[in-house]
Write a protein that holds these residues in place. Structure first.
Motif, PDB file in Angstrom:
ATOM      1  N   ALA A   6       0.843  -1.206   0.000  1.00  0.00           N
ATOM      2  CA  ALA A   6       0.000   0.000   0.000  1.00  0.00           C
ATOM      3  C   ALA A   6       0.870   1.244   0.000  1.00  0.00           C
ATOM      4  CB  ALA A   6      -0.955   0.006   1.187  1.00  0.00           C
ATOM      5  N   VAL A   7       0.265   2.317  -0.471  1.00  0.00           N
ATOM      6  CA  VAL A   7       0.940   3.612  -0.586  1.00  0.00           C
ATOM      7  C   VAL A   7       0.224   4.606   0.331  1.00  0.00           C
ATOM      8  CG1 VAL A   7       1.491   5.493  -2.183  1.00  0.00           C
ATOM      9  CG2 VAL A   7       1.564   3.111  -2.986  1.00  0.00           C
ATOM     10  N   ILE A   8       1.009   5.369   1.074  1.00  0.00           N
ATOM     11  CA  ILE A   8       0.442   6.449   1.891  1.00  0.00           C
ATOM     12  C   ILE A   8       1.026   7.771   1.391  1.00  0.00           C
ATOM     13  CG2 ILE A   8       0.217   7.412   4.217  1.00  0.00           C
ATOM     14  CD1 ILE A   8       0.564   4.621   5.354  1.00  0.00           C
ATOM     15  N   PRO A   9       0.243   8.537   0.635  1.00  0.00           N
ATOM     16  CA  PRO A   9       0.747   9.840   0.201  1.00  0.00           C
ATOM     17  C   PRO A   9       0.813  10.785   1.411  1.00  0.00           C
ATOM     18  CG  PRO A   9      -1.098   9.101  -1.158  1.00  0.00           C
ATOM     19  CD  PRO A   9      -1.082   8.259   0.079  1.00  0.00           C
ATOM     20  N   ALA A  10       1.993  11.316   1.666  1.00  0.00           N
ATOM     21  CA  ALA A  10       2.168  12.189   2.841  1.00  0.00           C
ATOM     22  C   ALA A  10       3.091  13.346   2.466  1.00  0.00           C
ATOM     23  CB  ALA A  10       2.751  11.380   4.006  1.00  0.00           C
ATOM     24  N   ALA A  11       2.814  13.914   1.294  1.00  0.00           N
ATOM     25  CA  ALA A  11       3.745  14.913   0.774  1.00  0.00           C
ATOM     26  C   ALA A  11       3.220  16.343   0.918  1.00  0.00           C
ATOM     27  CB  ALA A  11       4.053  14.614  -0.698  1.00  0.00           C
ATOM     28  N   GLY A  12       2.017  16.481   1.506  1.00  0.00           N
ATOM     29  CA  GLY A  12       1.450  17.829   1.637  1.00  0.00           C
ATOM     30  C   GLY A  12       2.256  18.672   2.625  1.00  0.00           C
ATOM     31  N   LEU A  13       2.183  19.971   2.453  1.00  0.00           N
ATOM     32  CA  LEU A  13       2.943  20.853   3.340  1.00  0.00           C
ATOM     33  C   LEU A  13       2.216  21.101   4.657  1.00  0.00           C
ATOM     34  CD1 LEU A  13       4.336  23.481   0.814  1.00  0.00           C
ATOM     35  CD2 LEU A  13       5.520  21.539   1.861  1.00  0.00           C
ATOM     36  N   GLY A  14       0.934  20.755   4.711  1.00  0.00           N
ATOM     37  CA  GLY A  14       0.199  20.909   5.965  1.00  0.00           C
ATOM     38  C   GLY A  14       0.031  22.353   6.387  1.00  0.00           C
ATOM     39  N   THR A  15      -0.131  23.246   5.399  1.00  0.00           N
ATOM     40  CA  THR A  15      -0.167  24.684   5.743  1.00  0.00           C
ATOM     41  C   THR A  15      -1.350  25.045   6.640  1.00  0.00           C
ATOM     42  OG1 THR A  15      -1.215  25.017   3.606  1.00  0.00           O
ATOM     43  CG2 THR A  15       1.118  25.544   3.741  1.00  0.00           C
ATOM     44  N   ARG A  16      -2.443  24.254   6.584  1.00  0.00           N
ATOM     45  CA  ARG A  16      -3.597  24.583   7.437  1.00  0.00           C
ATOM     46  C   ARG A  16      -3.268  24.431   8.917  1.00  0.00           C
ATOM     47  NH1 ARG A  16      -8.485  21.300   4.673  1.00  0.00           N
ATOM     48  NH2 ARG A  16      -8.071  21.996   2.572  1.00  0.00           N
ATOM     49  N   PHE A  17      -2.202  23.707   9.203  1.00  0.00           N
ATOM     50  CA  PHE A  17      -1.863  23.475  10.613  1.00  0.00           C
ATOM     51  C   PHE A  17      -0.603  24.211  11.046  1.00  0.00           C
ATOM     52  CE2 PHE A  17      -5.075  20.373  10.018  1.00  0.00           C
ATOM     53  CZ  PHE A  17      -5.670  20.244  11.257  1.00  0.00           C
ATOM     54  N   LEU A  18      -0.209  25.233  10.289  1.00  0.00           N
ATOM     55  CA  LEU A  18       0.912  26.050  10.744  1.00  0.00           C
ATOM     56  C   LEU A  18       0.507  26.787  12.016  1.00  0.00           C
ATOM     57  CD1 LEU A  18       2.219  27.454   7.341  1.00  0.00           C
ATOM     58  CD2 LEU A  18       3.534  26.103   9.010  1.00  0.00           C
ATOM     59  N   PRO A  19       1.365  26.997  12.987  1.00  0.00           N
ATOM     60  CA  PRO A  19       2.796  26.715  12.927  1.00  0.00           C
ATOM     61  C   PRO A  19       3.190  25.282  13.304  1.00  0.00           C
ATOM     62  CG  PRO A  19       2.300  27.831  14.960  1.00  0.00           C
ATOM     63  CD  PRO A  19       1.001  27.726  14.209  1.00  0.00           C
ATOM     64  N   ALA A  20       2.186  24.415  13.672  1.00  0.00           N
ATOM     65  CA  ALA A  20       2.554  23.063  14.116  1.00  0.00           C
ATOM     66  C   ALA A  20       3.376  22.324  13.063  1.00  0.00           C
ATOM     67  CB  ALA A  20       1.299  22.255  14.458  1.00  0.00           C
ATOM     68  N   THR A  21       3.105  22.644  11.787  1.00  0.00           N
ATOM     69  CA  THR A  21       3.753  21.904  10.700  1.00  0.00           C
ATOM     70  C   THR A  21       4.985  22.621  10.151  1.00  0.00           C
ATOM     71  OG1 THR A  21       2.129  22.961   9.282  1.00  0.00           O
ATOM     72  CG2 THR A  21       1.679  20.699   9.938  1.00  0.00           C
ATOM     73  N   LYS A  22       5.457  23.625  10.918  1.00  0.00           N
ATOM     74  CA  LYS A  22       6.631  24.351  10.424  1.00  0.00           C
ATOM     75  C   LYS A  22       7.845  23.437  10.375  1.00  0.00           C
ATOM     76  CE  LYS A  22       9.374  28.413  11.365  1.00  0.00           C
ATOM     77  NZ  LYS A  22       9.955  29.113  12.504  1.00  0.00           N
ATOM     78  N   ALA A  23       8.003  22.614  11.397  1.00  0.00           N
ATOM     79  CA  ALA A  23       9.217  21.797  11.480  1.00  0.00           C
ATOM     80  C   ALA A  23       8.919  20.308  11.613  1.00  0.00           C
ATOM     81  CB  ALA A  23      10.061  22.268  12.663  1.00  0.00           C
ATOM     82  N   GLN A  24       7.642  19.911  11.371  1.00  0.00           N
ATOM     83  CA  GLN A  24       7.338  18.474  11.405  1.00  0.00           C
ATOM     84  C   GLN A  24       6.219  18.187  10.403  1.00  0.00           C
ATOM     85  OE1 GLN A  24       5.475  17.008  14.983  1.00  0.00           O
ATOM     86  NE2 GLN A  24       4.103  18.764  15.128  1.00  0.00           N
ATOM     87  N   PRO A  25       6.201  16.990   9.837  1.00  0.00           N
ATOM     88  CA  PRO A  25       5.116  16.664   8.905  1.00  0.00           C
ATOM     89  C   PRO A  25       3.774  16.641   9.634  1.00  0.00           C
ATOM     90  CG  PRO A  25       6.806  14.923   8.962  1.00  0.00           C
ATOM     91  CD  PRO A  25       7.116  15.876  10.067  1.00  0.00           C
TER      92      PRO A  25
END
Ligand code: G1P
Length: 291
Positions: A6-25
């Protein structure tokens, strides 16, 4: 041949969750104490998958570390006699699947991310699980799709959505079959509301795909949002009569947006014996207070 990759696409930048996603996926943001990607990986494994490919956009370090052994932490917990936590930590690294990573070099959409898995998957049918869709229920949703799959077919999970929400999703059109599945004639990615029909059926982040999807993906032009859309490649398979949709049993949370994440968190808390009573009495207390 069964389905074991199986494939898990996890390449999004997660901008809706900034700043939590600034330094982590964003996939590492936890529902209470469990990163959402762990829930997705567990669903895949309980569905029978033993080979996972995570398509990442940038730093994968924390995801890779999360599923690896953590010798210092394990030693610390052992010394302190915290055997429950030691088990929790060890269980994650003992998940019964190989987890591979590949980088999607340019963010060109979900279809493009799936295409990045082509060489790893080869000529086998495979599952796809989107990290933003967390599913709960007695039977894992990917398993429900695998149970309806037959060689040569592709399968998508669908759920009816309100008309005014349909434009957020891939929408399937087709005929109901006697076994409760739908023979899909066509799909539209994020269609305008006047095209969705009265009872729109939306694609919900779980797929079983025949490898024929790769040539369809490499042929489709950029679609909604200027991106290579998986939905557009599935539309090609649907026109060949090779796609069915399964209305799945279970609850789906969209943890890719904030309110969905809050709902998933509340549901997760109410599902846990160690939190349920406290959370319920807290909710009752705040609901009783005037706004
Ligand atoms: C993706 C798919 C869409 C599907 C949705 C489910 O959209 O492109 O067809 O309905 O996931 O969550 P996204 O939410 O990534 O925009």
């Amino acid at each position: 041949m069964g389905i074991h990759k199986a494939v898990i696409p996890a390449a999004g930048l997660g901008t809706r969750f900034l700043p939590a996603t600034k330094a982590q996926p964003k996939e590492m943001i936890p529902l209470i104490d469990t990163p959402t990607i762990q829930l997705i990986v567990e669903e895949a494994v309980t569905s029978g998958i033993d080979d996972l490919l995570v398509v990442i956009g940038r730093d994968k370090g924390s995801i890779e570390d999360h599923f690896d052994r953590a010798p210092e932490l394990e030693e610390f917990l052992r010394e302190k006699g915290k055997t429950d936590l030691l088990m929790v930590v060890q269980d994650v690294s003992r998940i019964a699947a190989d987890i591979h990573f590949i980088r999607q070099k340019i963010p060109m959409g979900l279809g493009h991310a799936v295409l990045a898995a082509r060489r790893h998957i080869g000529r086998e049918p495979f599952g796809v699980l989107l990290g933003d869709d967390v599913m709960t229920g007695p039977t894992p949703v990917l398993r429900q799709l695998i149970d309806k799959w037959r060689s040569g077919l592709s399968v998508v999970a669908v759920q009816e959505v309100p008309v005014d929400e349909a434009s957020r999703y891939g929408i399937v059109f087709g005929k109901s079959l006697a076994d409760g599945t739908i023979q899909v004639d066509s799909l539209l990615e994020k269609p305008p509301v006047h095209l969705v029909g009265e009872r729109p059926l939306a694609v919900m982040g779980r797929y079983v795909l025949d490898p024929a999807v790769f040539s369809a993906l490499s042929d489709v032009a950029p679609g909604a949002g200027g991106e290579i859309q998986l939905t557009d490649a599935l539309d090609v398979l649907a026109h060949q009569g090779q796609l069915i949709a399964v209305p799945f049993r279970g609850t789906r949370f969209d943890v890719g947006e904030k309110f969905g994440f809050v709902k998933a968190t509340i549901a997760a808390a109410l599902n846990r014996a160690d939190l349920r009573d406290d959370v319920l009495s807290y909710l009752r207390q705040i609901l009783d207070q005037p706004e």
